[in-house]
Structures are given as structure tokens and as C-alpha cells.
Design an enzyme around this catalytic site. Structure first.
Site, short mmCIF file in Angstrom:
data_model
loop_
_atom_site.label_atom_id
_atom_site.label_comp_id
_atom_site.label_asym_id
_atom_site.label_seq_id
_atom_site.Cartn_x
_atom_site.Cartn_y
_atom_site.Cartn_z
N ASN A 206 0.76 -1.19 0.02
CA ASN A 206 0.05 0.24 0.03
C ASN A 206 0.90 1.24 -0.03
OD1 ASN A 206 -3.13 -0.47 0.08
ND2 ASN A 206 -2.18 -2.10 1.33
N LEU B 209 -2.72 3.13 18.18
CA LEU B 209 -1.92 4.14 18.45
C LEU B 209 -2.44 4.80 19.62
CD1 LEU B 209 -1.74 5.58 14.85
CD2 LEU B 209 0.37 4.98 16.14
N ASN C 228 -6.51 4.69 8.11
CA ASN C 228 -6.19 3.54 7.96
C ASN C 228 -6.94 2.42 6.87
OD1 ASN C 228 -4.69 0.82 8.78
ND2 ASN C 228 -6.70 0.08 9.61
N HIS D 108 -8.18 -1.21 5.70
CA HIS D 108 -8.65 -2.47 6.37
C HIS D 108 -9.07 -3.33 5.33
CE1 HIS D 108 -9.29 -5.13 9.68
NE2 HIS D 108 -10.49 -5.28 9.17
C1 GRF Z 1 -3.19 -4.46 4.05
O1 GRF Z 1 -3.93 -5.66 3.68
C2 GRF Z 1 -4.22 -3.62 4.68
O2 GRF Z 1 -5.41 -3.80 4.46
C3 GRF Z 1 -3.89 -4.33 6.27
O3 GRF Z 1 -2.29 -4.77 6.19
C4 GRF Z 1 -2.19 -5.05 4.81
C5 GRF Z 1 -0.84 -4.33 4.86
O4 GRF Z 1 -0.21 -4.78 3.47
N1 GRF Z 1 -3.98 -3.34 7.24
P1 GRF Z 1 0.66 -4.03 2.80
O5 GRF Z 1 2.17 -3.89 3.89
O6 GRF Z 1 0.54 -2.63 2.64
O7 GRF Z 1 1.44 -4.98 1.46
#
Ligand code: GRF
Length: 180
Positions: A12, A85, A99, A101
Site C-alpha cells: 500500500n 496508536l 487506515n 483495512h
Molecule cells: C493490507 O492488506 C491492509 O489492509 C492491512 O494490512 C495489509 C498491509 O499490506 N491493514 P501492505 O504492507 O501494504 O502490503
């Protein structure tokens, strides 16, 4: 300017980088997070704030907030950051911590959202971008997108399709919020 918190792979984070968003800093609780390599490759300053190097969570979160604010961060994006946090952090960026999710919150909060969705036998799940509060994935929802669950889905196949959605949804929401 945006600060990104990471603990893992950083796919991400990579989506935010690829979108050309103004990322000033990347912080992690883990020195071995592959996401830190992505930050380095993009020339973004990064720092690690491990719990065991601070007297308390409050103190760690305050140090992390100080570092981010010192680099001009106004919005904080949690992209696979695996710690809650404390107010000592959240109060520094009021209504400006978000965030991503891998479920349709309020369904399946927590760290096993994809496993939980499969175990529950739901026919659809998805991705959510939401504001962060002190709870576990409990802040108000900003945007969601649905993902159909297929009969033969495993955790890996479902995660892959959810992440495709995350990588589109998160940069879009961050861009819109920063433009306000
Ligand atoms: C993502 O799927 C997000 O939804 C969750 O953790 C994962 C992180 O993946 N909170 P990355 O580190 O961005 O590849």
C-alpha cells in the site's frame, strides 16, 4: 505532507508512492519491515520506533509524532501498521490519521479479517479506508469497496484481490483528503 506508518510488505505504501503523493516520511515499529526498503528506494526518509527502545507505548508514540511533525507531516496514513496508536499520537494529528483495512468494517475488525471472512462464509467482503481512533479498526468509515468471495478462495487468493482494490482505493482517498 503525508507520513506513512508501516509494519510489513508495504504494497500500500508503494501504491501511494506510485500515485505521486507528497510523502514526507515513513515510520515503522519494525526494523525488518520490507516497506522500509520501498521508502529508501523512493528516497523518502524513514525511521524505526521499536517498542523495546522506549519506556512505554505513550512515549514511543509521542517520539514518532515528534519525528513526523518535524518533517512537516499533516496527514498520517496507516498502511499495514500493526500497533494501536495512543492518544499521545492521535492528539497531534486530530481527524487526520487514516487506515486501510481488508474487510467491510464494521465487519471483521482486527488482524485476521480475511481469515474471519472466509470462516464466516460471507459471499462478499472488501476494503475500507477509515479514520483511526484508539480502538481496533473502530473509527468512522471514509470509503469502502466490495470484493466478491469465490467458492474456491483461499486466504491468499482473497487477499490478492482485496489488495488490488486497496491499492486503488487508498491513494484515491488520500488524494481527495489532502486536497481539502
Ligand atoms: C493490507 O492488506 C491492509 O489492509 C492491512 O494490512 C495489509 C498491509 O499490506 N491493514 P501492505 O504492507 O501494504 O502490503
Amino acid at each position: 505532507m503525508i507520513g506513512v506508518l508501516v509494519s510489513g510488505e508495504g504494497s500500500n505504501l508503494q501504491a501511494l508512492i506510485d500515485e505521486g503523493l507528497p510523502i514526507a516520511a515513513v515510520a515503522s515499529n519494525r526494523s525488518d519491515a520490507p516497506a522500509l526498503v520501498r521508502a529508501g528506494a523512493a528516497g523518502i526518509p524513514s525511521a524505526v520506533f521499536p517498542l523495546d527502545q522506549h519506556a512505554s507505548r505513550e512515549e514511543r508514540d509521542e517520539a514518532m509524532a515528534d519525528w513526523l511533525a518535524g518533517l512537516g507531516v499533516q496527514w498520517v496514513v496507516l498502511a499495514g501498521y500493526m500497533h494501536l496508536l495512543r492518544p499521545s499520537f492521535l492528539e497531534r494529528f486530530p481527524e487526520r490519521v487514516i487506515n486501510v483495512h481488508p474487510a467491510l468494517l464494521p465487519q471483521f475488525p482486527g488482524t485476521h479479517a480475511i481469515e474471519d471472512a472466509l470462516a464466516a462464509g460471507v459471499r462478499e467482503t472488501g476494503a475500507t479506508v477509515h479514520y483511526v481512533d484508539e480502538g481496533v479498526d473502530s473509527g468512522s468509515v471514509i470509503a469502502q469497496e466490495r470484493v466478491a468471495v469465490q467458492e474456491d478462495d483461499t486466504v491468499d487468493t482473497l487477499r490478492t484481490r482485496i489488495q488490488v482494490v486497496e491499492h486503488r482505493l487508498l491513494p484515491k482517498v488520500v488524494r481527495e483528503l489532502c486536497a481539502r
